[in-house]
Design a protein around this motif. Structure first.
Motif, short mmCIF file in Angstrom:
data_model
loop_
_atom_site.label_atom_id
_atom_site.label_comp_id
_atom_site.label_asym_id
_atom_site.label_seq_id
_atom_site.Cartn_x
_atom_site.Cartn_y
_atom_site.Cartn_z
N LYS A 152 -3.06 9.65 -6.07
CA LYS A 152 -2.26 8.76 -6.68
C LYS A 152 -3.44 7.92 -7.08
O LYS A 152 -3.83 7.47 -6.11
N SER A 153 -3.98 7.25 -8.46
CA SER A 153 -5.09 6.70 -9.03
C SER A 153 -3.99 5.92 -10.01
O SER A 153 -3.49 6.72 -10.94
N ASP A 154 -4.24 4.78 -10.30
CA ASP A 154 -4.44 4.24 -11.77
C ASP A 154 -4.87 5.20 -12.33
O ASP A 154 -4.84 4.57 -13.91
N GLU A 155 -5.97 5.87 -12.25
CA GLU A 155 -6.91 6.51 -13.46
C GLU A 155 -6.09 7.83 -14.25
O GLU A 155 -6.11 8.12 -14.95
N ASN A 156 -5.78 8.87 -12.92
CA ASN A 156 -4.69 9.29 -13.56
C ASN A 156 -3.52 9.57 -13.87
O ASN A 156 -2.63 10.19 -14.62
N ILE B 227 -2.56 7.05 2.63
CA ILE B 227 -2.14 5.48 2.31
C ILE B 227 -2.43 4.54 2.74
O ILE B 227 -2.99 3.85 1.49
N VAL B 228 -4.78 4.80 2.74
CA VAL B 228 -4.68 4.02 2.80
C VAL B 228 -6.22 3.90 1.67
O VAL B 228 -6.39 2.80 1.11
N LEU B 229 -6.23 4.93 1.04
CA LEU B 229 -6.59 5.35 -0.66
C LEU B 229 -5.88 5.31 -1.36
O LEU B 229 -6.24 4.81 -2.03
N TYR B 230 -4.45 5.08 -0.90
CA TYR B 230 -4.09 5.04 -2.50
C TYR B 230 -3.85 3.18 -2.34
O TYR B 230 -4.00 2.91 -3.61
N VAL B 231 -3.74 2.74 -1.39
CA VAL B 231 -4.24 1.69 -1.59
C VAL B 231 -5.14 0.74 -1.67
O VAL B 231 -5.64 -0.21 -3.12
N ALA B 232 -6.45 1.57 -1.56
CA ALA B 232 -7.48 0.58 -2.08
C ALA B 232 -7.31 1.70 -3.63
O ALA B 232 -8.52 0.94 -4.12
N ARG B 233 -7.31 2.36 -4.42
CA ARG B 233 -6.95 3.11 -5.05
C ARG B 233 -6.32 2.59 -6.17
O ARG B 233 -6.39 3.04 -7.87
N ASN B 234 -4.98 1.92 -6.16
CA ASN B 234 -3.97 1.08 -7.09
C ASN B 234 -4.08 0.06 -7.36
O ASN B 234 -4.47 -1.00 -6.23
N THR B 235 -4.05 -1.04 -7.96
CA THR B 235 -3.94 -1.67 -8.25
C THR B 235 -2.20 -2.61 -7.99
O THR B 235 -1.71 -2.38 -8.72
N ILE B 236 -2.48 -3.49 -6.74
CA ILE B 236 -1.07 -3.52 -6.50
C ILE B 236 -0.22 -4.77 -5.50
O ILE B 236 -1.87 -4.89 -4.94
N SER B 237 0.28 -5.20 -6.01
CA SER B 237 1.07 -6.80 -5.32
C SER B 237 0.66 -7.05 -3.96
O SER B 237 0.84 -5.70 -3.10
N ALA B 238 1.29 -7.87 -2.68
CA ALA B 238 1.16 -7.93 -1.13
C ALA B 238 2.05 -7.31 -1.41
O ALA B 238 2.66 -6.95 -0.16
N ALA B 239 3.12 -7.85 -2.28
CA ALA B 239 4.86 -7.13 -1.40
C ALA B 239 4.39 -5.55 -1.86
O ALA B 239 5.74 -5.01 -0.63
N ARG B 240 4.16 -5.31 -2.50
CA ARG B 240 3.88 -3.70 -3.35
C ARG B 240 3.57 -3.35 -1.40
O ARG B 240 3.75 -2.46 -1.21
#
Length: 220
Positions: free
Chosen positions: A13-17, A150-163
């Protein structure tokens, strides 16, 4: 392999795909959805035997239509086609390929964990590295894969602290579930009850993944 499968969904999962996380959650367990359905229909066969392996009680001794290598390749291609042509018409070829890879990743990870019960074709030439026979290493691999995803998910997606906290909390919940599945003694269920459990719990995880994405939409 159980929660380790979801590592692939998080990692892809990423913001790009722009593939929805819940779609990837379905994809990485798609073969098991098919398997559970065919067990309920009496087409594929399962025995639940306490102590069958150190890490699992599941003796899935006949599952050629869901878990043979050839079947996995066919289901992966079908999933890509459905995502590209019918589910999400604007999806790129790359996104469709990633969905196919998510589906096929299930067979790869099962090959690592399962005893020799994965057929190459039909119900013949069975393979499996048998990591389920080693409870500690198999559990460690599941958790390591999930954490890495999960580390990759957090690194590759723009998400808030709450999310981010919600995603990590979900990951911890999956680890707790894996601890129960691997280490907590329990009586074997019937084959049908096991198959129903797959449908119920896997779909619950899909719903949670969907809600995580809904949180993102509200933030936007």
């Amino acid at each position: 392999m159980f929660v380790g499968h979801y590592s692939v969904a998080f990692a892809i999962k990423s913001d790009e795909n722009r593939i929805p996380l819940w779609v990837l959650f379905v994809a990485v367990q798609f073969l098991d959805y098919i398997w559970a359905t065919l067990v309920l229909l009496g087409i594929e066969k399962l025995r639940v035997i306490k102590g069958f392996t150190a890490g699992s009680m599941l003796d899935s001794y006949y599952h050629p239509y869901s878990h043979s290598l050839v079947a996995a390749l066919i289901w992966s291609a079908l999933a890509a086609l459905v995502y590209k042509k019918f589910w999400h018409a604007k999806a790129s070829n790359c996104a469709a390929l990633l969905v196919a890879l998510a589906v096929f990743s299930h067979w790869i990870l099962d090959f690592i964990a399962h005893p020799r019960d994965l057929a190459i074709y039909d119900n013949t030439w069975k393979v499996g590295l048998g990591l389920w026979n080693y409870r500690g290493p198999e559990f460690g691999l599941e958790v390591a894969l999930l954490a890495g995803g999960i580390v990759l998910y957090v690194a590759r997606n723009t998400i808030s602290a709450a999310r981010k906290k919600a995603v990590i909390g979900f990951g911890l919940a999956l680890v707790i579930i894996q601890i129960g599945d691997t280490f907590v003694p329990r009586a074997p269920l019937s084959d049908r009850a096991t198959a129903m459990g797959v449908w119920i719990f896997y779909t619950l995880f899909v719903v949670v993944a969907y809600l995580l994405e809904r949180t993102r939409q509200r933030e936007s």
